[in-house]
Design a protein around this motif. Structure first.
Motif, short mmCIF file in Angstrom:
data_model
loop_
_atom_site.label_atom_id
_atom_site.label_comp_id
_atom_site.label_asym_id
_atom_site.label_seq_id
_atom_site.Cartn_x
_atom_site.Cartn_y
_atom_site.Cartn_z
N ARG A 36 13.65 -6.45 -3.02
CA ARG A 36 12.79 -5.28 -2.84
C ARG A 36 11.31 -5.65 -2.88
NH1 ARG A 36 15.86 -0.20 -4.44
NH2 ARG A 36 17.99 -0.95 -4.63
N ILE A 53 9.80 -8.14 -1.81
CA ILE A 53 9.25 -8.68 -0.57
C ILE A 53 8.65 -7.58 0.31
CG2 ILE A 53 11.51 -8.63 0.57
CD1 ILE A 53 8.89 -11.30 1.26
N GLU A 54 9.25 -6.40 0.30
CA GLU A 54 8.75 -5.31 1.13
C GLU A 54 7.35 -4.89 0.68
OE1 GLU A 54 10.13 -3.99 3.82
OE2 GLU A 54 12.16 -4.77 3.66
N ARG A 67 4.32 -13.64 10.00
CA ARG A 67 5.28 -14.75 9.99
C ARG A 67 4.53 -16.05 9.72
NH1 ARG A 67 10.33 -15.73 13.01
NH2 ARG A 67 10.04 -13.85 14.23
N GLU A 127 15.18 -14.71 1.12
CA GLU A 127 16.36 -14.38 1.91
C GLU A 127 16.08 -13.21 2.85
OE1 GLU A 127 20.28 -14.61 0.01
OE2 GLU A 127 20.63 -12.63 0.89
N MET A 128 15.28 -12.27 2.41
CA MET A 128 14.97 -11.11 3.24
C MET A 128 14.08 -11.46 4.42
SD MET A 128 16.59 -8.56 2.17
CE MET A 128 15.83 -7.03 2.62
N VAL A 129 13.44 -12.61 4.36
CA VAL A 129 12.68 -13.07 5.53
C VAL A 129 13.36 -14.28 6.16
CG1 VAL A 129 10.45 -12.01 5.13
CG2 VAL A 129 10.99 -14.14 3.98
N GLN A 130 14.69 -14.23 6.13
CA GLN A 130 15.53 -15.18 6.87
C GLN A 130 15.54 -16.61 6.36
OE1 GLN A 130 16.55 -12.24 8.14
NE2 GLN A 130 17.17 -13.31 9.98
N ASP A 139 18.40 -13.76 13.12
CA ASP A 139 18.43 -12.30 13.14
C ASP A 139 19.80 -11.84 13.60
OD1 ASP A 139 15.12 -11.14 14.09
OD2 ASP A 139 16.26 -10.96 12.25
N GLU A 140 20.30 -10.77 12.99
CA GLU A 140 21.62 -10.29 13.39
C GLU A 140 21.58 -9.64 14.76
OE1 GLU A 140 23.33 -8.77 9.37
OE2 GLU A 140 24.29 -7.70 11.03
N MET A 141 22.51 -10.00 15.61
CA MET A 141 22.60 -9.37 16.92
C MET A 141 23.20 -8.00 16.78
SD MET A 141 23.74 -12.03 19.80
CE MET A 141 23.66 -10.67 20.93
N PRO A 142 22.86 -7.10 17.69
CA PRO A 142 23.47 -5.78 17.61
C PRO A 142 24.98 -5.88 17.79
CG PRO A 142 22.03 -5.94 19.52
CD PRO A 142 21.95 -7.24 18.81
N GLY A 158 28.64 -5.54 19.16
CA GLY A 158 29.08 -5.41 20.55
C GLY A 158 29.73 -4.07 20.79
N ASP A 159 30.00 -3.76 22.05
CA ASP A 159 30.67 -2.49 22.36
C ASP A 159 32.09 -2.54 21.84
OD1 ASP A 159 28.85 -2.45 25.36
OD2 ASP A 159 28.75 -0.95 23.77
N ASP A 160 32.51 -1.42 21.25
CA ASP A 160 33.88 -1.38 20.70
C ASP A 160 34.91 -1.35 21.83
OD1 ASP A 160 33.15 0.73 17.81
OD2 ASP A 160 32.53 -1.27 18.46
N LYS A 203 18.07 -4.26 8.93
CA LYS A 203 18.21 -5.53 9.65
C LYS A 203 19.58 -5.69 10.29
CE LYS A 203 17.69 -8.77 6.53
NZ LYS A 203 17.91 -9.85 5.57
N LYS A 233 23.16 3.25 18.34
CA LYS A 233 23.60 1.94 18.84
C LYS A 233 22.83 1.57 20.10
CE LYS A 233 28.09 0.64 19.26
NZ LYS A 233 29.56 0.83 19.29
N PHE A 291 19.14 0.70 19.21
CA PHE A 291 19.02 -0.60 18.57
C PHE A 291 19.26 -1.73 19.56
CE2 PHE A 291 18.50 -3.21 14.95
CZ PHE A 291 19.33 -4.31 15.12
N TRP A 345 16.57 -4.56 20.82
CA TRP A 345 16.90 -5.98 20.71
C TRP A 345 16.65 -6.69 22.04
CZ3 TRP A 345 18.42 -9.33 16.99
CH2 TRP A 345 18.98 -10.55 17.43
N PRO A 396 8.59 -8.18 8.90
CA PRO A 396 9.19 -9.52 8.83
C PRO A 396 10.56 -9.52 8.15
CG PRO A 396 6.88 -9.61 8.18
CD PRO A 396 7.24 -8.16 8.31
N HIS A 438 5.77 2.55 6.49
CA HIS A 438 6.47 1.49 5.77
C HIS A 438 5.86 1.31 4.39
CE1 HIS A 438 6.77 -2.86 4.63
NE2 HIS A 438 8.04 -2.55 4.73
N VAL A 454 8.35 1.86 1.20
CA VAL A 454 8.25 1.00 0.02
C VAL A 454 8.19 1.83 -1.26
CG1 VAL A 454 6.76 -0.61 -1.24
CG2 VAL A 454 7.22 -1.00 1.16
N ILE A 466 12.38 1.88 -1.38
CA ILE A 466 12.53 0.55 -1.98
C ILE A 466 12.32 0.57 -3.49
CG2 ILE A 466 11.44 -1.74 -2.07
CD1 ILE A 466 13.31 -1.41 0.25
#
Lengths: 187, 157
Positions: free
Chosen positions: A61, A63-64, A74, A147-150, A180-183, A185-187, B18, B42, B45, B49, B85, B109, B114, B118
């Protein structure tokens, strides 16, 4: 080095803008948390683990707020990350600045040296607790925040003033950069 | 001669974590309601992306893929975007003439997400935000924006 100077200044700037809390209150509150953990877990190794876990949850928390108030973007590389932690992060939340040293050849590991540490003011570690890393919460905070910033890192104390060393040292090791997590996929 | 009043409008706001989950959504004055909000989240997002990657790839100069894409504009709306970030994404959709609200999203934010989500120990990270203080502060903030329409100017539906 200009990067250092820039972050020194930023650290001072950010610290001047944030809400402050009484340092003694902070120290004593932390002390009572550690005492309570020792009472609850008895095994000092377990207390180290719990402190780190607590720190981790705080870091997720913290980090935010850090990003919101410091406007740091970055970092170009892990070296810059280390400087930001030592000069801006530590300044903002603890009013101390750390020193970054002892890089490995691949620039994936460094030591964060703390000359002063508000958590340990007035604290003496009795012999029976000599395996305790009293400020271990800081290791967790770093791990959670990064971890929250990868960045997946391993953090551990290697020296502590309470154990007789002249300064405290946290070793930070970059294990993995997370993508970064990808969105989904389509179900 | 009466000058044609520029229509100020804020339509909706999304906050994505995220993992792509919409942790907050609100709308105002939306004439075309979505029949399936989950699908819309969906879609939004996924589109963001792709758009971020596209913007980064086609940029004539190197840009950061988190901060490169700011907004797009169509004949009926403008979409403003801000990503932290930590990969939290703030999206606000307004009338096409609204100036860039990126700084307001940053404020959202810093002063609302926050402070009220948060820092709320009862808020579980990555979950949908239901904190009352967060919701009321957010609505107050959005209503205070110059782009939020003056209720007296709105015609009755």
């Amino acid at each position: 080095m200009s990067a250092q100077k820039k972050y020194d200044r930023l650290g001072e700037q950010v610290f001047s803008k944030v809400d402050k809390v009484n340092a003694e209150l902070f120290t004593l509150t932390y002390g009572s948390i550690v005492m309570q953990l020792i009472k609850d877990y008895e095994d000092v190794n377990e207390v180290n683990v719990q402190l780190e876990k607590m720190g981790y949850n705080i870091g997720l928390r913290l980090i935010e707020e850090f990003l919101a108030r410091s406007h740091v973007g970055r970092c170009a590389d892990f070296v810059e990350t280390a400087e930001v932690i030592a000069k801006v992060g530590m300044k903002m939340f603890l009013n101390i600045t750390g020193t970054v040293t002892d890089w490995d050849s691949e620039k994936k590991e460094f030591s964060l040296i703390l000359e002063e540490n508000p958590l340990v003011e007035f604290v003496e570690l009795p012999e029976q607790y000599n395996k305790l890393w009293y400020s271990n919460i800081l290791c967790g905070v770093l791990r959670g925040a990064l971890e929250m910033v990868q960045m997946k890192v391993e953090t551990k104390f290697v020296r502590c003033v309470l154990r007789g060393d002249d300064s405290s040292e946290i070793r930070v090791i970059l294990k993995e950069i997370l993508a970064d997590e990808m969105p989904p996929g389509d179900d | 001669k009466e000058k044609k009043k520029k229509h100020k409008m804020i339509f909706n706001l999304y906050i994505f974590n995220k993992h792509g989950k919409a942790i907050y959504y609100a709308d105002w004055h939306r004439k075309k309601q979505s029949d399936n909000l989950a699908e819309e989240y969906k879609l939004m997002f996924g589109m963001l992306w792709s758009l971020k990657n596209f913007v980064a790839k086609t940029s004539p100069k190197p840009i950061d893929d988190k901060t490169g894409f700011h907004s797009y504009k169509t004949s009926t709306y403008k979409l403003h975007f801000y990503e932290t970030p930590t990969s939290v994404k703030f999206v606000i959709v307004t009338d096409p003439n609204t100036p860039d609200l990126r700084d307001d999203l940053k404020k959202l934010h810093r002063d609302i997400y926050v402070e009220y989500a948060i820092k709320n120990p009862l808020y579980k990270l990555d979950e949908v935000i239901r904190c009352e203080l967060f919701i009321t502060s957010l609505h107050k903030f959005i209503r205070s924006l110059p782009s939020f329409p003056d209720p007296s100017l709105l015609t009755k539906a």
